[in-house]
Design a protein around this motif. Structure first.
Motif, PDB file in Angstrom:
ATOM      1  N   GLU A  30       0.828  -1.201   0.000  1.00 60.28           N
ATOM      2  CA  GLU A  30       0.000   0.000   0.000  1.00 60.28           C
ATOM      3  C   GLU A  30       0.866   1.255   0.000  1.00 60.28           C
ATOM      4  O   GLU A  30       0.584   2.206  -0.731  1.00 60.28           O
ATOM      5  CB  GLU A  30      -0.930  -0.011   1.219  1.00 60.28           C
ATOM      6  CG  GLU A  30      -1.832  -1.238   1.319  1.00 60.28           C
ATOM      7  CD  GLU A  30      -2.839  -1.327   0.189  1.00 60.28           C
ATOM      8  OE1 GLU A  30      -3.077  -0.302  -0.483  1.00 60.28           O
ATOM      9  OE2 GLU A  30      -3.404  -2.421  -0.034  1.00 60.28           O
ATOM     10  N   MET A  31       1.919   1.257   0.839  1.00 57.91           N
ATOM     11  CA  MET A  31       2.843   2.388   0.852  1.00 57.91           C
ATOM     12  C   MET A  31       4.074   2.039   1.665  1.00 57.91           C
ATOM     13  O   MET A  31       3.962   1.491   2.763  1.00 57.91           O
ATOM     14  CB  MET A  31       2.192   3.641   1.431  1.00 57.91           C
ATOM     15  CG  MET A  31       3.118   4.833   1.543  1.00 57.91           C
ATOM     16  SD  MET A  31       3.886   5.326  -0.044  1.00 57.91           S
ATOM     17  CE  MET A  31       2.460   5.979  -0.927  1.00 57.91           C
ATOM     18  N   LEU A  32       5.239   2.358   1.133  1.00 57.78           N
ATOM     19  CA  LEU A  32       6.491   2.292   1.881  1.00 57.78           C
ATOM     20  C   LEU A  32       7.204   3.609   1.643  1.00 57.78           C
ATOM     21  O   LEU A  32       7.507   3.961   0.492  1.00 57.78           O
ATOM     22  CB  LEU A  32       7.361   1.121   1.443  1.00 57.78           C
ATOM     23  CG  LEU A  32       8.700   0.978   2.197  1.00 57.78           C
ATOM     24  CD1 LEU A  32       9.060  -0.494   2.398  1.00 57.78           C
ATOM     25  CD2 LEU A  32       9.852   1.671   1.450  1.00 57.78           C
ATOM     26  N   THR A  33       7.454   4.344   2.731  1.00 60.02           N
ATOM     27  CA  THR A  33       8.263   5.547   2.644  1.00 60.02           C
ATOM     28  C   THR A  33       9.523   5.326   3.466  1.00 60.02           C
ATOM     29  O   THR A  33       9.468   4.847   4.597  1.00 60.02           O
ATOM     30  CB  THR A  33       7.506   6.775   3.182  1.00 60.02           C
ATOM     31  OG1 THR A  33       7.130   6.550   4.548  1.00 60.02           O
ATOM     32  CG2 THR A  33       6.266   7.043   2.351  1.00 60.02           C
TER      33      THR A  33
ATOM     34  N   SER B  91      13.790   8.823   0.007  1.00 60.00           N
ATOM     35  CA  SER B  91      14.308  10.194  -0.104  1.00 60.00           C
ATOM     36  C   SER B  91      15.370  10.421   0.969  1.00 60.00           C
ATOM     37  O   SER B  91      15.268   9.914   2.092  1.00 60.00           O
ATOM     38  CB  SER B  91      13.180  11.217   0.050  1.00 60.00           C
ATOM     39  OG  SER B  91      12.618  11.172   1.338  1.00 60.00           O
ATOM     40  N   HIS B  92      16.413  11.194   0.577  1.00 57.47           N
ATOM     41  CA  HIS B  92      17.520  11.519   1.473  1.00 57.47           C
ATOM     42  C   HIS B  92      18.067  10.246   2.148  1.00 57.47           C
ATOM     43  O   HIS B  92      18.222  10.181   3.369  1.00 57.47           O
ATOM     44  CB  HIS B  92      17.080  12.544   2.521  1.00 57.47           C
ATOM     45  CG  HIS B  92      16.731  13.867   1.930  1.00 57.47           C
ATOM     46  ND1 HIS B  92      15.458  14.172   1.511  1.00 57.47           N
ATOM     47  CD2 HIS B  92      17.506  14.965   1.662  1.00 57.47           C
ATOM     48  CE1 HIS B  92      15.443  15.406   1.021  1.00 57.47           C
ATOM     49  NE2 HIS B  92      16.670  15.912   1.092  1.00 57.47           N
TER      50      HIS B  92
ATOM     51  N   PHE C 274      12.847   7.650  -6.200  1.00 54.71           N
ATOM     52  CA  PHE C 274      14.128   7.848  -5.521  1.00 54.71           C
ATOM     53  C   PHE C 274      14.544   9.315  -5.699  1.00 54.71           C
ATOM     54  O   PHE C 274      14.915   9.737  -6.802  1.00 54.71           O
ATOM     55  CB  PHE C 274      15.204   6.932  -6.102  1.00 54.71           C
ATOM     56  CG  PHE C 274      14.905   5.460  -5.931  1.00 54.71           C
ATOM     57  CD1 PHE C 274      15.323   4.775  -4.792  1.00 54.71           C
ATOM     58  CD2 PHE C 274      14.178   4.765  -6.894  1.00 54.71           C
ATOM     59  CE1 PHE C 274      15.042   3.427  -4.624  1.00 54.71           C
ATOM     60  CE2 PHE C 274      13.895   3.412  -6.738  1.00 54.71           C
ATOM     61  CZ  PHE C 274      14.323   2.746  -5.600  1.00 54.71           C
ATOM     62  N   SER C 275      14.462  10.078  -4.628  1.00 52.88           N
ATOM     63  CA  SER C 275      14.830  11.490  -4.695  1.00 52.88           C
ATOM     64  C   SER C 275      15.866  11.799  -3.623  1.00 52.88           C
ATOM     65  O   SER C 275      15.766  11.332  -2.486  1.00 52.88           O
ATOM     66  CB  SER C 275      13.591  12.376  -4.501  1.00 52.88           C
ATOM     67  OG  SER C 275      12.953  12.121  -3.261  1.00 52.88           O
ATOM     68  N   ASN C 276      16.884  12.572  -4.013  1.00 51.86           N
ATOM     69  CA  ASN C 276      17.980  12.917  -3.104  1.00 51.86           C
ATOM     70  C   ASN C 276      18.591  11.659  -2.473  1.00 51.86           C
ATOM     71  O   ASN C 276      18.804  11.595  -1.259  1.00 51.86           O
ATOM     72  CB  ASN C 276      17.491  13.869  -2.006  1.00 51.86           C
ATOM     73  CG  ASN C 276      17.018  15.188  -2.566  1.00 51.86           C
ATOM     74  OD1 ASN C 276      17.799  15.945  -3.143  1.00 51.86           O
ATOM     75  ND2 ASN C 276      15.727  15.463  -2.418  1.00 51.86           N
TER      76      ASN C 276
END
Length: 480
Positions: free
Chosen positions: A360-363, A394-395, A409-411
């Protein structure tokens, strides 16, 4: 003439044999002829009172050049210290007065002695020294000794604990040793008190159908570990081995579990979370550690989990395995340097599987994912393209070949074998000795100052404040 020579030869041979037997059967009375021991002290390290220890042994050698007879071998304190001795197959028990007599060691002979202990309660809060001596009295009148010692620690011993109503377990002043495990019913909440250390036997873990609350503090972590206090080798305490106990298992009916400032190390599987309703929080972990597992570190199956400032490291299977569900990961160190198996047989640092269950979501933010090989991130996409597969990094620093996907994929820094600042990921961390790993950042780590000030938590794994340029991973590097 030949017959006479044969008879003479046989007579001389017989005389030589008899002379040899006579030499073997003679025992010296000289006080200068002594036994030699493979050690002068047998240490059993720290042991729990009233719990049998492992067996240690030592050798007794006769290198004196003559036969030596021990007229008596005995425990100096008899049955007062709790030590148990077996001398060359003879158990020094109460029926023979904790001693044996007339033990003969011919020249160049040896015997083996086995030592165990079940120390009595000392009625104190801290480990106390327990000593005895094994005395060897020689026929010459000389007495030699080997010292036996252990630190005996009183503990509460619990077996097959069944939590059927809301309960609190406290192991601050006195440790708790668990046999057979703890089961928490679906209608019950078990709370572990801050500063408590729980020691689990090999057959024990915590099986949660209800809720487990373990909320330590920066100065009073809760520790869940195996009950072996001794050493496998001089440089390797059992506490640094893996697979010593069974870990935590959150069943499908279990929700609302919280692990804050909790240290889980040396189990088989650290944490297993069974499939459940992803709309409800299954497990929230903050400022906690899962380390040195013979199975998974954290294996979450179609569950909702939240990880912040967590260290999940060194496992035979995957350190973090997210099999569908919902995962929120922030400022974690996930590192795969498992030392007890070849790299080709190990899992990865992070395994995300969207094939068996919808993701469903992985951050994943401000997180360091690294290891000893070039690729320690595995993402499995669903074969059914209509199945949910939502994730974003991210980061982060990720040890995996670069992925050209700016939406997901950001930073992100992708590490590979050409990185000179973090070859194998090892240079991120303070140098470890033997099997005692440290995942504190080293001064040359590329994780320093690379976190996102807007999303990084205000403190790190140790509860120490992060600065205005936070570091990636669970630990903030302390700049001089």
């Amino acid at each position: 003439m030949m017959k006479f020579r044969n008879i003479t030869f046989m007579m001389l041979a017989a005389i030589a044999i008899l002379a040899s037997c006579g030499d073997d059967d003679s025992f010296t009375l000289s006080p200068s002829r002594l036994l030699t021991f493979s050690t002068d002290t047998v240490r059993l390290d720290t042991v729990f009172s009233n719990v049998p220890t492992v067996t240690r042994d030592f050798w007794v050698y006769n290198r004196s050049g003559e036969g030596i007879r021990c007229t008596n071998i005995r425990l100096e304190r008899g049955n007062q210290s709790g030590f148990r001795i077996n001398v060359d197959g003879t158990y020094l028990g109460a029926s023979i007065g904790f001693q044996t007599n007339d033990v003969e060691l011919r020249n160049k002979d040896s015997i083996r002695v086995f030592v165990e202990a079940t120390t009595p309660y000392n009625h104190g809060d801290r480990p106390q020294l327990v000593e005895d001596n094994l005395l060897f009295t020689l026929e010459s009148g000389v007495t030699q000794k080997v010292n036996l010692n252990a630190y005996s620690w009183d503990a509460r011993l619990l077996s097959n604990v069944h939590i059927s109503k809301d309960s609190v377990l406290t192991a601050v002043d006195k440790p708790i040793v668990i046999y057979g495990g703890i089961t928490v019913d679906s209608t019950a909440t078990l709370t572990l008190a801050p500063g408590s250390t729980f020691y689990f036997h090999a057959d024990a873990g915590i099986n949660v159908y209800g809720t487990l609350i373990a909320e330590g503090t920066p100065d009073a972590n809760i520790v869940l570990r195996g009950d072996r206090l001794d050493r496998m080798f001089d440089n390797l305490p059992y506490d640094q081995m893996s697979g010593l106990w069974q870990g935590l298992h959150f069943q499908s009916s279990s929700y609302g579990n919280r692990l804050f400032y909790t240290d889980i190390h040396s189990p088989f599987d650290g944490i297993v979370a069974d499939s459940s309703d992803v709309e409800r929080m299954k497990l929230e972990m903050m400022c906690s550690t899962v380390h040195n597992c013979q199975g998974y570190g954290l294996h979450a199956v179609n569950s909702r989990i939240k990880l912040e400032n967590c260290q999940i490291t060194n496992t035979l299977n995957d350190c973090l395995s997210v099999d569908g569900g919902w995962a929120d990961i922030n400022a974690c160190t996930i590192a795969q340097f498992y030392p007890f198996e070849a790299y080709i047989f190990q899992g990865v640092a992070m395994h995300v599987n969207a094939d068996l269950h919808p993701l469903e979501m992985l951050t994943c933010q401000n997180t360091l994912v690294t290891g000893a090989v070039n690729d320690v991130l595995l993402i499995v996409l669903p074969q059914d393209t209509t199945q949910a597969c939502n994730y974003h990094y991210s980061h982060c620093i990720l040890r995996t070949p670069a992925i050209d996907d700016s939406l997901r994929f950001s930073n992100v820094v992708f590490e590979d074998a050409e990185d000179t600042t973090a070859v194998g990921g090892r240079k991120h961390f303070v140098t470890s000795t033997d099997y005692n790993y440290s995942f504190q950042l080293d001064s040359i780590s590329t994780a320093i100052d690379q976190g996102d000030p807007a999303t990084a938590p205000p403190v790190d794994r140790n509860g120490l404040p992060r600065d205005e340029r936070p570091d990636i991973g669970a630990f903030e590097y302390k700049k001089l």
